[in-house]
Structures are given as C-alpha cells and as structure tokens.
Design a protein around this motif. Structure first.
Motif, short mmCIF file in Angstrom:
data_model
loop_
_atom_site.label_atom_id
_atom_site.label_comp_id
_atom_site.label_asym_id
_atom_site.label_seq_id
_atom_site.Cartn_x
_atom_site.Cartn_y
_atom_site.Cartn_z
N ASN A 7 0.84 -1.25 0.07
CA ASN A 7 0.09 -0.09 -0.03
C ASN A 7 0.89 1.33 -0.05
O ASN A 7 1.73 1.38 0.74
CB ASN A 7 -0.91 0.06 1.39
CG ASN A 7 -1.90 -1.01 1.10
OD1 ASN A 7 -2.75 -0.92 0.08
ND2 ASN A 7 -1.93 -1.93 2.09
N GLU A 11 -1.41 6.97 -2.41
CA GLU A 11 -2.28 6.65 -3.45
C GLU A 11 -3.57 6.13 -2.73
O GLU A 11 -4.72 6.53 -3.20
CB GLU A 11 -1.77 5.10 -4.24
CG GLU A 11 -2.64 4.46 -5.21
CD GLU A 11 -2.29 3.27 -5.70
OE1 GLU A 11 -2.88 2.66 -6.36
OE2 GLU A 11 -1.15 2.63 -5.12
N ASP A 14 -5.52 9.44 -2.15
CA ASP A 14 -6.04 10.01 -3.22
C ASP A 14 -7.06 9.11 -3.93
O ASP A 14 -7.96 9.91 -4.68
CB ASP A 14 -4.89 10.37 -4.36
CG ASP A 14 -3.58 11.06 -4.13
OD1 ASP A 14 -3.77 12.23 -3.30
OD2 ASP A 14 -2.66 11.27 -4.62
N THR A 15 -7.14 7.76 -3.59
CA THR A 15 -8.08 7.18 -4.31
C THR A 15 -9.43 7.00 -3.33
O THR A 15 -10.42 6.98 -3.93
CB THR A 15 -7.34 5.87 -4.65
OG1 THR A 15 -6.45 5.84 -5.20
CG2 THR A 15 -8.54 4.71 -5.22
N LEU A 16 -9.24 6.92 -1.96
CA LEU A 16 -10.39 6.68 -1.33
C LEU A 16 -10.86 8.16 -0.53
O LEU A 16 -9.99 8.81 -0.39
CB LEU A 16 -9.84 5.69 -0.32
CG LEU A 16 -9.33 4.54 -0.29
CD1 LEU A 16 -8.92 3.65 0.83
CD2 LEU A 16 -10.40 3.87 -1.21
N HIS A 17 -12.14 8.12 -0.36
CA HIS A 17 -12.82 9.64 -0.06
C HIS A 17 -13.58 9.51 1.15
O HIS A 17 -13.66 10.54 1.76
CB HIS A 17 -13.48 10.13 -1.35
CG HIS A 17 -12.58 10.50 -2.57
ND1 HIS A 17 -11.78 11.29 -2.62
CD2 HIS A 17 -12.39 9.67 -3.66
CE1 HIS A 17 -11.02 11.02 -3.67
NE2 HIS A 17 -11.45 10.34 -4.49
N ASP A 21 -15.33 4.01 2.42
CA ASP A 21 -14.13 3.63 1.67
C ASP A 21 -13.06 2.95 2.47
O ASP A 21 -12.71 1.92 1.93
CB ASP A 21 -13.71 4.75 0.81
CG ASP A 21 -14.55 5.21 -0.40
OD1 ASP A 21 -15.45 4.42 -0.82
OD2 ASP A 21 -14.42 6.46 -0.91
N TRP A 25 -11.68 -0.91 2.39
CA TRP A 25 -10.10 -1.28 2.30
C TRP A 25 -9.49 -1.58 3.40
O TRP A 25 -8.68 -2.60 3.47
CB TRP A 25 -9.55 0.14 1.66
CG TRP A 25 -7.95 0.06 1.66
CD1 TRP A 25 -7.31 -0.70 1.06
CD2 TRP A 25 -7.18 0.99 2.79
NE1 TRP A 25 -6.07 -0.38 1.27
CE2 TRP A 25 -5.92 0.44 2.29
CE3 TRP A 25 -7.31 1.90 3.68
CZ2 TRP A 25 -4.77 0.99 3.00
CZ3 TRP A 25 -6.27 2.37 4.33
CH2 TRP A 25 -5.00 1.89 4.19
#
Length: 311
Positions: A7, A11, A14-17, A21, A25
C-alpha cells in the motif's frame, strides 16, 4: 501468514474519499494480511470500522450518512496512517488508539499492559450473581494491569473498598492513571508488588472477594502466539511450562486473605487442561457465559482450605 499488501500512502489518500471507503479497504487489507484478532474485536471489518471511527473522532453509533461523506485530505491521511500502522506493526488496535473498553468503561492502555478483554466483565456486570453470599465490602484485584477489573468492581459495588495489586511498575503507572481518570482514588487503592506481599506490608485485612486475571499461558504456547500477542508484555501472559506457576501461588495464599465466606474468582482461559492436571480434584465451579469466553474458576474459601489440607 500471507504477504502484507503493498500500500502506498499517497495512492490510498488520493483514491479513497469516504469513511465507508476506508472501512472497506481496511477490512480487505486486514483479511489479506491475515492479522490476528482477539483484543476486544474478533474480525477484520469491526476492527477497520473501529480504527476509522476513532481516527475521525466519531462516536460509537455513527449515522449511515456520515459514512458516505467526503473527507478532507488531512482526515484521509490520518485514517490511512492508522490502518497502515495496524497492518505493518501488527500491534493490537488498542495500542494505536491508546484506549480500550471494559464493562462499558474507557481505560487508557499501551504496551505496558495487556489489552482488557476478559469474560470476567460479564460476571462483574451481573454483580457476580449467584456466586456471592452478600455484596462484598472489601474486594481485591490481583495482577491488575490497567486496573480495569478493580475499577469496574468499584462501579458495580459502590459501597465496597477495592484494592488492586500489580507487580510491574510500568503497568502500575497506568493503573494509577486509570483510577484517577475515573475519580476512584477514594475507593480504589493501588499497590505495587508481588501478589499478596504488598498487602501484608501495609497491614491490610481479609477480603470478601478476590478476583484475578493472572498470567496463565504455557511457555511453549506463548512462543507460538501471533505477533499481536507478542506486542503485549510477556510477564502478563506466560507463567512457566504449564502456565500455572502464578495460579498455584494465588491458590496457596488465598485462604489467608479471604474472609470466612469469601470467594476466589480467577480466569485461566484456554488453560483448563493444565489447571485440571496441576490442581486435580480442586472443587471449583466453572460458569458459562452468555456473551462468549470460558475458563473462569470460582471457589469458596472453605472448599479451598479443605483441598489444600489434602495436598
């Protein structure tokens, strides 16, 4: 054990909000990494949810709407760092948050004490019914660690005087801090020392109830435990080849510190076979638990005195 997931913090941020989420994850990553659970929560989803909620300073009950909201970058980074710390450090979640819950009460914890998780909480919540002849006036908690058992007993029995003994000075610091956090300095008295020794030195008298969660894990079994358990102090878990070294001393000394109708209650978890082998024919009761857990023995002083006389 499977390989830890690769991980990248940036990243992930930036990807999970949303909180949802991160829960999804985290749960997936925990399962993939084959983490061990058993320090208050027993599965990857609940632990991920707890760490996300704690990182965002959210209450226990979170409306579903909150889980779908977008987080600020700083919030996402804080949550991601907490999840990754659990993955990479393999420490119990309580050490990351600095807190654990026992009998509905919050306690400070860190690597100086084991994480509270005893089925004794259910007995405390039931005021130890039906095992006590009367509400105890004096209670002793041996191998107290964080002090959670002593403090919870004081909450349940508001007229009782409670004493807590812990051998490790670092653990005792947390015990005293938790006593102060709960405003119990006037009824819960901490002692630093080995089992009954500090009580004798201070001239204490007998107790109606002795309750204890001592170390009881056999050495070989401790060696094989997952990393999460090795993050806890070995002194609070392992106790000789069969795990019964401290329990043997507890039993031997208890009659001198129990009132005539006093009761000794102790947890030995999964070490019941070792207990039965070491203390054959000990007339103990073994209560069943509605909310999980096992391995708690209950013995009255008179029965213990009779058994010791026959040894």
């Amino acid at each position: 054990m499977s390989e830890l997931p690769k991980n990248d913090l940036d990243e992930v941020v930036d990807t999970l909000h949303s909180p949802a989420d991160f829960v999804r994850w985290g749960a997936s990553a925990f399962a993939q990494a084959d983490l061990a659970f058993g320090h208050g929560l027993d599965n990857a989803f609940d632990e991920a949810y707890y760490l996300v909620r704690h990182s965002l300073h959210l209450p226990h009950e979170v409306p579903e709407l909150y889980l779908r909201t977008r987080l600020l970058t700083e919030e996402r980074r804080r949550v991601a760092q907490c999840i990754l710390a659990r993955l990479e450090g393999r420490k119990p979640a309580a050490y990351l948050t600095g807190e654990a819950w026992f009998c509905g009460l919050r306690f400070r914890v860190d690597e100086r004490v084991i994480v509270p998780r005893s089925p004794l909480a259910e007995l405390i919540g039931d005021a130890f019914a039906p095992w006590l002849a009367h509400p105890p006036r004096r209670i002793l908690d041996l191998c107290s660690g964080s002090g959670c058992i002593a403090i919870a007993c004081a909450m349940i029995f508001p007229e009782a005087e409670v004493h807590a003994v812990e051998i490790d000075p670092g653990a005792a610091e947390l015990m005293f801090a938790n006593i102060a956090d709960h405003g119990m300095e006037h009824r819960v008295f901490g002692h630093v020392g080995d089992l009954y020794a500090p009580l004798a030195a201070q001239g204490e008298t007998a107790f109606d109830l002795i309750v204890t969660n001592p170390p009881y894990v056999p050495e070989e079994e401790w060696q094989a435990l997952p990393a999460e358990y090795h993050a806890e102090p070995k002194l609070a878990l392992a106790a000789g080849d069969d795990g019964m070294d401290v329990v043997a001393r507890l039993l031997q000394g208890a009659p001198d510190w129990l009132s005539q109708d006093g009761v000794l209650i102790g947890e030995i978890g999964a070490s019941t076979a070792e207990f039965d082998s070491r203390f054959a024919d000990l007339p103990a009761h073994w209560p069943e638990f509605e909310f999980g857990g096992s391995g708690v023995f209950i013995i009255e002083r008179a029965a213990l005195v009779d058994w010791l006389a026959r040894q």
